[in-house]
Structure formats: C-alpha cells, structure tokens
Design a protein around this motif. Sequence first.
Motif, PDB file in Angstrom:
ATOM      1  N   ARG A 107       0.884  -1.027   0.017  1.00  0.00           N
ATOM      2  CA  ARG A 107       0.019  -0.010  -0.122  1.00  0.00           C
ATOM      3  C   ARG A 107       0.759   0.994   0.031  1.00  0.00           C
ATOM      4  O   ARG A 107       0.476   2.282  -0.459  1.00  0.00           O
ATOM      5  N   GLU A 136      -8.552  -2.660  -6.611  1.00  0.00           N
ATOM      6  CA  GLU A 136      -8.267  -1.554  -5.771  1.00  0.00           C
ATOM      7  C   GLU A 136      -7.601  -0.658  -6.676  1.00  0.00           C
ATOM      8  O   GLU A 136      -7.969   0.690  -6.488  1.00  0.00           O
ATOM      9  N   SER A 439      -5.295   3.912   3.155  1.00  0.00           N
ATOM     10  CA  SER A 439      -5.882   2.861   3.902  1.00  0.00           C
ATOM     11  C   SER A 439      -4.862   1.855   4.359  1.00  0.00           C
ATOM     12  O   SER A 439      -4.015   1.376   3.521  1.00  0.00           O
ATOM     13  N   PRO A 441      -4.519  -2.087   6.667  1.00  0.00           N
ATOM     14  CA  PRO A 441      -5.270  -3.172   7.186  1.00  0.00           C
ATOM     15  C   PRO A 441      -5.151  -3.228   8.410  1.00  0.00           C
ATOM     16  O   PRO A 441      -4.060  -2.619   8.999  1.00  0.00           O
ATOM     17  N   ASP A 442      -6.089  -3.743   9.244  1.00  0.00           N
ATOM     18  CA  ASP A 442      -5.841  -3.906  10.552  1.00  0.00           C
ATOM     19  C   ASP A 442      -5.152  -5.075  10.908  1.00  0.00           C
ATOM     20  O   ASP A 442      -5.483  -6.255  10.389  1.00  0.00           O
ATOM     21  N   THR A 473       1.378  -0.858   9.928  1.00  0.00           N
ATOM     22  CA  THR A 473       0.312  -1.956  10.036  1.00  0.00           C
ATOM     23  C   THR A 473       0.697  -2.916  11.320  1.00  0.00           C
ATOM     24  O   THR A 473      -0.337  -3.840  11.510  1.00  0.00           O
ATOM     25  N   LEU A 490       0.031  -9.020  11.008  1.00  0.00           N
ATOM     26  CA  LEU A 490      -0.791  -9.278   9.741  1.00  0.00           C
ATOM     27  C   LEU A 490      -0.942 -10.780   9.446  1.00  0.00           C
ATOM     28  O   LEU A 490      -1.630 -11.214   8.942  1.00  0.00           O
ATOM     29  N   ALA A 693      -6.411 -14.996  11.599  1.00  0.00           N
ATOM     30  CA  ALA A 693      -5.806 -14.237  10.341  1.00  0.00           C
ATOM     31  C   ALA A 693      -5.277 -15.199   9.617  1.00  0.00           C
ATOM     32  O   ALA A 693      -5.086 -15.000   8.108  1.00  0.00           O
ATOM     33  N   ARG A 697      -6.823 -17.112   5.708  1.00  0.00           N
ATOM     34  CA  ARG A 697      -6.048 -17.007   4.425  1.00  0.00           C
ATOM     35  C   ARG A 697      -5.833 -18.279   3.869  1.00  0.00           C
ATOM     36  O   ARG A 697      -5.800 -18.446   2.602  1.00  0.00           O
ATOM     37  N   ARG A 705     -10.967 -11.440   3.641  1.00  0.00           N
ATOM     38  CA  ARG A 705     -10.436 -10.483   4.546  1.00  0.00           C
ATOM     39  C   ARG A 705     -11.557 -10.321   5.705  1.00  0.00           C
ATOM     40  O   ARG A 705     -12.787 -10.720   5.620  1.00  0.00           O
ATOM     41  N   GLY A 707     -12.778  -8.341   9.762  1.00  0.00           N
ATOM     42  CA  GLY A 707     -12.657  -7.319  10.701  1.00  0.00           C
ATOM     43  C   GLY A 707     -13.347  -8.005  11.925  1.00  0.00           C
ATOM     44  O   GLY A 707     -14.401  -8.939  11.903  1.00  0.00           O
TER      45      GLY A 707
END
Length: 729
Positions: A107, A136, A439, A441-442, A473, A490, A693, A697, A705, A707
């Motif tokens: 990103r 994106e 943006s 990612p969390d 991140t 992540l 997480a 994947r 994805r 949250g």
Amino acid sequence: MGDKASTHPGAAGRAATADRPASIRNVVLVGHSGSGKTTLVEALALTAGAVNRAGRVEDGTAVSDHDEIEHRQQRSVQLSLVPLQWDGIKINILDTPGYADFVGELRAGLRAADAALFVVSAADGVDGATRMVWEECAAVGMPRAIVVTHLEAARADFTEMTRICADAFGAEDPDAVLPLYLPLHGAQGPDGHAPVTGLVGLLSQRVFDYASGERKESEPDPERLPAIEDARNRLIEGIIAESEDESLMDRYLGGEDIDQKTLVDDLERAVARGTFHPVLAAAPAAEGARHGIGTVELLELITGGFPTPLEREAPPVTTPQGAERATPVCDPEGPLVAEVVKTSSDPYVGRVSLVRVFSGTLRPDATVHVSGHGLADRGHEDHDLDERIGALSAPFGKQQRVLSSCIAGDLACVARLTRAETGDTLSAKDDPLLMQAWSMPDPLLPLAIQAHSKPDEDKLSQGLARLVAEDPTMRLEHNQDTHQVVLWCLGEAHADVALERLRSRYGVQVDVVAHRVAMRETFAGKAAGRGRHVKQSGGHGQYAICEIEVEPLPGGSGIEFVDKVVGGAVPRQFIPSVEKGVRAQAQRGLASGHPIVDVRVTLHDGKAHSVDSSDAAFQTAGALALREAAADAAIHLLEPVAEVRVLVPDEFVGAVMSDLAGRRGRVVGTEQSPGGRTLVRAEVPDIEIGRYAVDLRSLSHGTGRFGRSYVRHEPMPAALAAKLREEEA
C-alpha cells in the motif's frame, strides 16, 4: 513505446536525476510472492546500464541487496526503491513484497506511485490476492500494465496466460487487456520446451531477436505474418475503441489502414488514462547478455505510456486542525507538501525516511513541519512539530547516492527525521499541512512477548517504539487486564520479521508467550457475605464489620453498589470506604483472578467502633465480605465475544460458515457485496479466533478479509471454563 530499436547507453555509477516532473515516472511492481518482481528489477537495471553484466553496482553489491532478513528468509519483506535512467526519463521503480503479510509495504508503494506494473508468472497464473489489488487500483483509476514472467518454465504458454489475464483483469472490458508483443521461440530442447529467444511487435510487425545476447531488429519471416495477424487486428481494434478520435473506428471499419504513429499515440494516451492495459513478456538475460528479453520494450512502455506526476491528482490535504485546503499541485516552485511512505533504520545513519514529494522542492538541512495522524490505537504518537532534515539520497543496492534536492513528483531518502513516522506529512514550517491518510489493514494476529532477560527488559520499550514507527500495520498493546505486551501483526511471517528486527536491529531478545484474552467473572445467583476486620494491638486498633448481599445483573451492567444501611450501623463516612473495598476486590477477581462484573452489591448492615474504625479498615472489610460471598456461590467465567465480519468470494462462503460454527460462532447474517463476494457476520468467542488471520488466508486461498469488534462478555461453557481454570491454576 511503439517497437523502437533503442540501445540507450546506461549510467552505471551515477544517480538517476530529474530536473522537472515531466521527466519522472513512478511505477510500483505488484505480484504474488515468487512471480519474479525482483528478478525483473535486476534485468531492467542491467538494460538501463545501472549495473554491470554480473548484476552488480559499482561497490560490488547487487541492486536487490537491501536487508539481511530478506537474505535469511529468501523473500522480499519490505518496499524498496530502485531509481533508473532511460531515454532522459528518471524511473522510480518501487518493488513490493508479494507475500500477503506485508500488504502494508504494498500500500505504501501504491501511494507513492503513479502507475502499477502487475507481474504474473506463466508458471503460477493469477492468484486471488493479485486480482483484489487490481480492483483496488481500478477503483482509483491508476494506470496498469501486465508483464508475464517465467516464460522459460516448462509448459509456459504466453497466449494462454494472456487469456487468463484478460479473464482475471478485464471483467469490464476483456478487449482492454491485450498483448503488444508475441514471444518468439527457438528450437525445442530434449524436454520438448522451446525457449523464448525474442519478440515480434504487433503494431510494427518487426522482430526483436535476443538470441545472440544483444537486441537485434529485423523483418519477420513471411511465414510468421499470418500467425500474428489475428492478434494484431485485435490489438488495433482495442486501441481504436479507446481512442478519443471517434472517427477512427469508422475509418478502420471502412478499410482504411491506420498509420502506426496514430495507433501508438492513442495507445499511450489510453494507457496513461488507465483504460487500456497492455500485456508484455519478459525473460531473464542469458549468460553474458546485455538485455533481458522484453526489458527494452518494457522500459519504452513505462517512459512512453505511463503518466507523469503532473497527470496524477495528489491526495486531499487539511491543516493539522482539520481546516480544508486546496489540493497540492505538482509544481517544484509550489508550497512544500511531501509524505513519508516508508521508515527504516540504518545501523550507521539512524532512521531513514523514504519520502514522496507532491508539491514544492525538498532540500537538505531544511526545517520542515511534521504532521501525523496520531494512530494512538496502534502505538503511534501524534505529531505536530518542526524538524530539521538531514541529507537527501537515492538508494541503489546498499549505496545511498547523495542528492542536492528532490522536486515535486520525485522520491528520495531523508536522513535524521527522528520523529517522523510512516504516513506523516512534511510541509513548510510556516504553513503546516496534513495529507489524507491512506488505507491500512488492521493487524489481527496477536503476538504476546516478554523480555528474555533484565538487560532486554531495559531496551524493550525503545525497541518496540522504533519497530512500530517503521510499520503502521503493526499495533502495540499494553493490555491492562492481562498485563501482557502484545504486538498485533498481519500474519506469521509478519510476526517473524518483527521478532528478527527486534533481535538484529535493536538488540532486544524476547520470548513469545501464550496470548491471553481478557476474561471476566460474575455471580451465577444471589449470595451473602460478612466482612469482619477486627485487630487489637497494644496501640490503635482496627475495627470494621459489614454485611452485604450480591446478585447478578444483565451483561454490560458493570458493578452497582447500593446502600441500605439503617440506624447508622455503618457510619455515613465509611460507606464509600466499603464500596471502594468491594470494587477493588472485584477488580482483582475471585475464583480465577479475573475481574468481577455485572453484579449488584447491597450493603445492609455492619458495625463500627468509635475509636478503632477507619477508612482503611472498612475497605478491608468490604473486600473480605465480597470474598466470603463468592466462597459459597457459583461463579461464572465470562469470555469476550467479538462480532466478526468476513468478506470472501462466493465460492468460499460455505467453508467459512462451517469453520465459524466449529469455533462456537453464531452466524447472524450474510450480505452480497460487489465483485462476486459475500460478507458473513458472526459472533465468535475471542479465544477461538486468535489465529483466524492465518486460518482464513488458508481457507480462502488468500482472498478473504475480516474485521472484528468487541460485542460483550458472556458465560463460557462449564466444561471449557473448568479446563481453563485448571490451566491457569
């Protein structure tokens, strides 16, 4: 672009420079891990003359030599900048990691670039994560092109890969994803595979032969022309369909032969607008060769077809206080607006910031204003201060080549920005500005750590602060309930790199411990307790007696304290003392040491002494009363429950819902989302999603994805609660 036969002598040993924004191209390389991005960068550097035929810069290091962690892990883990010079144009190539754990670096590359080059392996195809990045980029209108690598692999088929790319990336218009060149193959080897030896340009119908190690141009053999006619016609039709000249299609359909210059000009404009996405082929250079196959063609596409920084609108800006300001214009003479897109630590010069300048000119030793977004929830402090920057440089391998300035549209490394972090804005000290955040990612994988020894404990705080400053991140948490230090990452690879950096860069050895979730306890039913704290010594004594009743309340009620003492059995001045003691004991916990919540404690009687009663005595009595009430009562162990929102392609919905059910989750709804995806909402106990997480994947082949957000605490099943209490005992 346009099938030119250029040799372009390079500039090995000199820093690539630009004197105006129009002579700059900022390109980010995107592709899954192993697609060949770094190899492609090295081939482009060789063709541009930035390295010798051994792939080395003047100090003997490779252009891809950056991080010892990358060498040990045999994969890219961070964004790297490689500046090249080609045909009078400075090309800033931003090579990004392909592994999903380092999407923050990707990103950052997207933020700093004006166009994206998607690298696709002919051996592996297009994965779901790459498709999502393409979408994106499409959402913001970023120009994109595709380069197919690993054509030397067995069963590699460029034509088939072009079709796959059109299916994957051309959902709205498959005719906007078309090849500019077709590969030429040599004689078949013993394994039946014919190596790629050159390319044929579809527009020029010229052959570019690399078989000798040099790029040679020639006329194609007549027998080759029919084979490329269909592909050439499709390309011409695709270019004309994107042309701003509406009469061009009618002329073409009427049988007119459109000249090559018109087609090339329209092609370049369509690529720069982001409406046409050419496909090219690339293969590494043979031993002793000066060019990799397709590298000249790719450099011509970048310089001729990709947009300049002048054609990209900068992100919106405000003052640090939130007042709107005009969007910066890419003008070297304008007000300074720049952004830190990456932060790293160098063992010799300290913190180094990779900066993209959007407006104005950055100069060494200037004083700038640093404005930050204050990501306090991730351990990043807010910034609103002035700093004097150090030297400016352009990275190349392990070298830092000194720059005299960095103009609007360009990128440079800045030394001595000791407070600035990734995502911060640099502006004039008398006109502070803050650029809209990108943006991120969390981080949702917890890594609980503790110092390995006392010396490590002394260095841990500073090491963690520097670690999170480099990586937005990553989130640092000092959990007040579990008293753990938690790095939220992540994925597992992200966590491994964090631990390695703590050890190798900052000299901090840590141990990984089991991550604990913040449990609670509550009373299952009514109970009564009597707290008696009576001590008499030779001097002043302690005297306090209180009697309480405890009853459960609905979830989320907290602790309610009620005074029903009559007749002054407990003097009014000591009733707050009883409450304070009860609340302190509730916070410390009872059966398992977890805080007590959701109860009403009623004080209804007690005794005091005119001399020996005190605030401290009644605090102790209140705590004793709550402990006695718990001794004869059933105590429920409460676990935190999160709302989990999972976005996956439709084909994985069934597997995701089954997996959530296996985690004691309750699906509360599903919603259709654009792009053939479904949003699954479920409530799942926190203790069941510590590694979600990683598991999601794997379950969704990298396309899922999710949250999460806290909902409530609720009773844990008795068998699980008993097992957990045994483990904690």
